[in-house]
Design a protein around this motif. Structure first.
Motif, PDB file in Angstrom:
ATOM      1  N   ARG A  11       0.834  -1.204   0.000  1.00 29.07           N
ATOM      2  CA  ARG A  11       0.000   0.000   0.000  1.00 29.07           C
ATOM      3  C   ARG A  11       0.868   1.252   0.000  1.00 29.07           C
ATOM      4  O   ARG A  11       0.551   2.244  -0.639  1.00 29.07           O
ATOM      5  CB  ARG A  11      -0.934  -0.009   1.214  1.00 29.07           C
ATOM      6  CG  ARG A  11      -2.135  -0.941   1.070  1.00 29.07           C
ATOM      7  CD  ARG A  11      -3.165  -0.649   2.140  1.00 29.07           C
ATOM      8  NE  ARG A  11      -2.651  -1.003   3.477  1.00 29.07           N
ATOM      9  CZ  ARG A  11      -2.860  -2.165   4.063  1.00 29.07           C
ATOM     10  NH1 ARG A  11      -3.548  -3.112   3.435  1.00 29.07           N
ATOM     11  NH2 ARG A  11      -2.386  -2.406   5.282  1.00 29.07           N
ATOM     12  N   GLY A  12       1.969   1.193   0.762  1.00 31.99           N
ATOM     13  CA  GLY A  12       2.863   2.350   0.803  1.00 31.99           C
ATOM     14  C   GLY A  12       3.490   2.624  -0.554  1.00 31.99           C
ATOM     15  O   GLY A  12       3.595   3.777  -0.974  1.00 31.99           O
ATOM     16  N   ARG A  13       3.914   1.553  -1.239  1.00 34.23           N
ATOM     17  CA  ARG A  13       4.508   1.751  -2.568  1.00 34.23           C
ATOM     18  C   ARG A  13       3.495   2.287  -3.562  1.00 34.23           C
ATOM     19  O   ARG A  13       3.803   3.141  -4.388  1.00 34.23           O
ATOM     20  CB  ARG A  13       5.100   0.423  -3.076  1.00 34.23           C
ATOM     21  CG  ARG A  13       6.392   0.012  -2.362  1.00 34.23           C
ATOM     22  CD  ARG A  13       7.092  -1.090  -3.127  1.00 34.23           C
ATOM     23  NE  ARG A  13       6.283  -2.299  -3.168  1.00 34.23           N
ATOM     24  CZ  ARG A  13       6.337  -3.272  -2.264  1.00 34.23           C
ATOM     25  NH1 ARG A  13       7.155  -3.167  -1.226  1.00 34.23           N
ATOM     26  NH2 ARG A  13       5.591  -4.364  -2.388  1.00 34.23           N
ATOM     27  N   PHE A  14       2.252   1.741  -3.485  1.00 38.49           N
ATOM     28  CA  PHE A  14       1.212   2.230  -4.399  1.00 38.49           C
ATOM     29  C   PHE A  14       0.912   3.702  -4.128  1.00 38.49           C
ATOM     30  O   PHE A  14       0.777   4.510  -5.052  1.00 38.49           O
ATOM     31  CB  PHE A  14      -0.055   1.396  -4.225  1.00 38.49           C
ATOM     32  CG  PHE A  14      -1.199   1.857  -5.094  1.00 38.49           C
ATOM     33  CD1 PHE A  14      -1.216   1.597  -6.450  1.00 38.49           C
ATOM     34  CD2 PHE A  14      -2.249   2.598  -4.545  1.00 38.49           C
ATOM     35  CE1 PHE A  14      -2.255   2.036  -7.259  1.00 38.49           C
ATOM     36  CE2 PHE A  14      -3.291   3.036  -5.347  1.00 38.49           C
ATOM     37  CZ  PHE A  14      -3.292   2.755  -6.701  1.00 38.49           C
ATOM     38  N   GLY A  15       0.811   4.070  -2.831  1.00 34.95           N
ATOM     39  CA  GLY A  15       0.567   5.473  -2.493  1.00 34.95           C
ATOM     40  C   GLY A  15       1.667   6.384  -2.994  1.00 34.95           C
ATOM     41  O   GLY A  15       1.413   7.469  -3.519  1.00 34.95           O
ATOM     42  N   ALA A  16       2.922   5.922  -2.842  1.00 32.94           N
ATOM     43  CA  ALA A  16       4.052   6.728  -3.310  1.00 32.94           C
ATOM     44  C   ALA A  16       4.020   6.885  -4.827  1.00 32.94           C
ATOM     45  O   ALA A  16       4.341   7.949  -5.366  1.00 32.94           O
ATOM     46  CB  ALA A  16       5.359   6.084  -2.863  1.00 32.94           C
ATOM     47  N   MET A  17       3.624   5.818  -5.552  1.00 38.34           N
ATOM     48  CA  MET A  17       3.561   5.874  -7.007  1.00 38.34           C
ATOM     49  C   MET A  17       2.493   6.860  -7.472  1.00 38.34           C
ATOM     50  O   MET A  17       2.728   7.696  -8.349  1.00 38.34           O
ATOM     51  CB  MET A  17       3.266   4.488  -7.576  1.00 38.34           C
ATOM     52  CG  MET A  17       3.227   4.443  -9.098  1.00 38.34           C
ATOM     53  SD  MET A  17       2.793   2.809  -9.727  1.00 38.34           S
ATOM     54  CE  MET A  17       1.077   2.687  -9.194  1.00 38.34           C
ATOM     55  N   VAL A  18       1.297   6.769  -6.852  1.00 42.58           N
ATOM     56  CA  VAL A  18       0.211   7.684  -7.210  1.00 42.58           C
ATOM     57  C   VAL A  18       0.595   9.117  -6.872  1.00 42.58           C
ATOM     58  O   VAL A  18       0.361  10.050  -7.655  1.00 42.58           O
ATOM     59  CB  VAL A  18      -1.094   7.286  -6.490  1.00 42.58           C
ATOM     60  CG1 VAL A  18      -2.164   8.353  -6.703  1.00 42.58           C
ATOM     61  CG2 VAL A  18      -1.581   5.937  -6.981  1.00 42.58           C
ATOM     62  N   SER A  19       1.200   9.303  -5.713  1.00 45.70           N
ATOM     63  CA  SER A  19       1.638  10.637  -5.301  1.00 45.70           C
ATOM     64  C   SER A  19       2.633  11.226  -6.292  1.00 45.70           C
ATOM     65  O   SER A  19       2.494  12.376  -6.731  1.00 45.70           O
ATOM     66  CB  SER A  19       2.260  10.565  -3.903  1.00 45.70           C
ATOM     67  OG  SER A  19       2.810  11.810  -3.541  1.00 45.70           O
ATOM     68  N   GLY A  20       3.634  10.440  -6.671  1.00 52.37           N
ATOM     69  CA  GLY A  20       4.637  10.926  -7.605  1.00 52.37           C
ATOM     70  C   GLY A  20       4.066  11.253  -8.968  1.00 52.37           C
ATOM     71  O   GLY A  20       4.436  12.251  -9.594  1.00 52.37           O
ATOM     72  N   LEU A  21       3.130  10.391  -9.445  1.00 48.60           N
ATOM     73  CA  LEU A  21       2.509  10.633 -10.750  1.00 48.60           C
ATOM     74  C   LEU A  21       1.690  11.915 -10.729  1.00 48.60           C
ATOM     75  O   LEU A  21       1.750  12.720 -11.662  1.00 48.60           O
ATOM     76  CB  LEU A  21       1.625   9.436 -11.121  1.00 48.60           C
ATOM     77  CG  LEU A  21       0.909   9.532 -12.479  1.00 48.60           C
ATOM     78  CD1 LEU A  21       1.919   9.643 -13.610  1.00 48.60           C
ATOM     79  CD2 LEU A  21      -0.007   8.339 -12.687  1.00 48.60           C
ATOM     80  N   ALA A  22       0.918  12.137  -9.651  1.00 49.08           N
ATOM     81  CA  ALA A  22       0.101  13.346  -9.550  1.00 49.08           C
ATOM     82  C   ALA A  22       0.968  14.596  -9.520  1.00 49.08           C
ATOM     83  O   ALA A  22       0.670  15.598 -10.182  1.00 49.08           O
ATOM     84  CB  ALA A  22      -0.776  13.281  -8.295  1.00 49.08           C
TER      85      ALA A  22
END
Length: 252
Positions: A11-22
């Motif tokens: 979940r942390g990696r997915f959150g970081a990926m979405v955050s970085g993309l945004a």
């Protein structure tokens, strides 16, 4: 060992990926909007009250860089003409090549090729005597605009030094299209917003000009800022929520 830790890390990696993309997309929109606006628009400060009440002295405006061929009746343009002085001036185009511009008809209105114009941007409040509306120009005049030129008036007709002052010059006060540098699209300080294209000119040949891309540029900047701010918050918030969801007695 339980798989809880792996799920939390996922979940942390997915959150970081979405955050970085945004944040990345937001930066593109935010910086791209500013860059686009800088290429298309040029800021000006209005020096006099000759265009009141549309724009007043000290107002800061954004003017779209255009070619003279893009000028239409009703446009508020920035131009420089040696016969008018060496500094940029801001006036409204009321006639183009071939037009006969005159004032005033029996109702005190400006006419173009005999067609009367309603000019809502003028302050034609009741005159001091008789309660009648003031004329569109204090003095009567008539001029035929040569091809490749434009006839310009200020919106404050009682004080504006415009084409009427140059009626005895060659071209009867008109200015070459090549003198136009930009078209005023919006007042940014105070924040009065976009300057409307006068509907009264729309029925004349050639119509009125289209609004510039400023709303799209502002939209890109706002959306970009929201994505940057939201993306920067999403990663830490998602990680914290993931930790809170971990069962208190999870095996190790």
């Amino acid at each position: 060992m339980s798989g809880t830790g792996n799920k939390q890390d996922g979940r942390g990696r997915f959150g970081a990926m979405v955050s970085g993309l945004a944040v990345a997309v937001g930066c593109v929109l935010f910086l791209g909007g500013f860059a686009w606006a800088a290429v298309v628009y040029q800021p000006y400060t209005i020096p006099t009250d000759s265009m009141s009440p549309t724009v007043g002295p000290g107002d800061r405006v954004l003017a779209e860089r255009i070619d003279g061929a893009e000028v239409r009746r009703g446009d508020v343009v920035v131009f420089t003409d040696e016969a008018w002085g060496a500094t940029p001036m801001v006036k409204r185009v009321v006639g183009v090549g071939g037009d006969k511009v005159a004032c005033c008809d029996e109702d005190g209105r400006l006419t173009v090729d005999g067609a009367p114009l309603d000019e809502p941007y003028l302050d034609r409040g009741p005159a001091a005597s008789g309660g009648e509306r003031a004329s569109a120009s204090p003095e009567e005049f008539s001029a035929t605009v040569p091809r490749g030129k434009i006839f310009l008036l200020g919106d404050e007709r009682s004080t504006s030094l415009d084409s009427r002052v140059h009626l005895q010059d060659a071209g009867q006060g008109s200015v070459p299209l090549s003198a136009v540098r930009a078209r005023v699209d919006a007042v940014v300080w105070p924040m009065d917003g976009m300057i409307d294209r006068p509907s009264s000119f729309a029925a004349l040949p050639g119509g009125v000009s289209a609004a510039g891309p400023l709303p799209l540029q502002l939209g890109a900047i706002v959306v970009g800022a929201v994505l940057i701010f939201g993306g920067a918050l999403y990663g830490p918030v998602a990680a914290r929520l993931g930790r809170r969801r971990t069962p208190a007695g999870a095996s190790r």
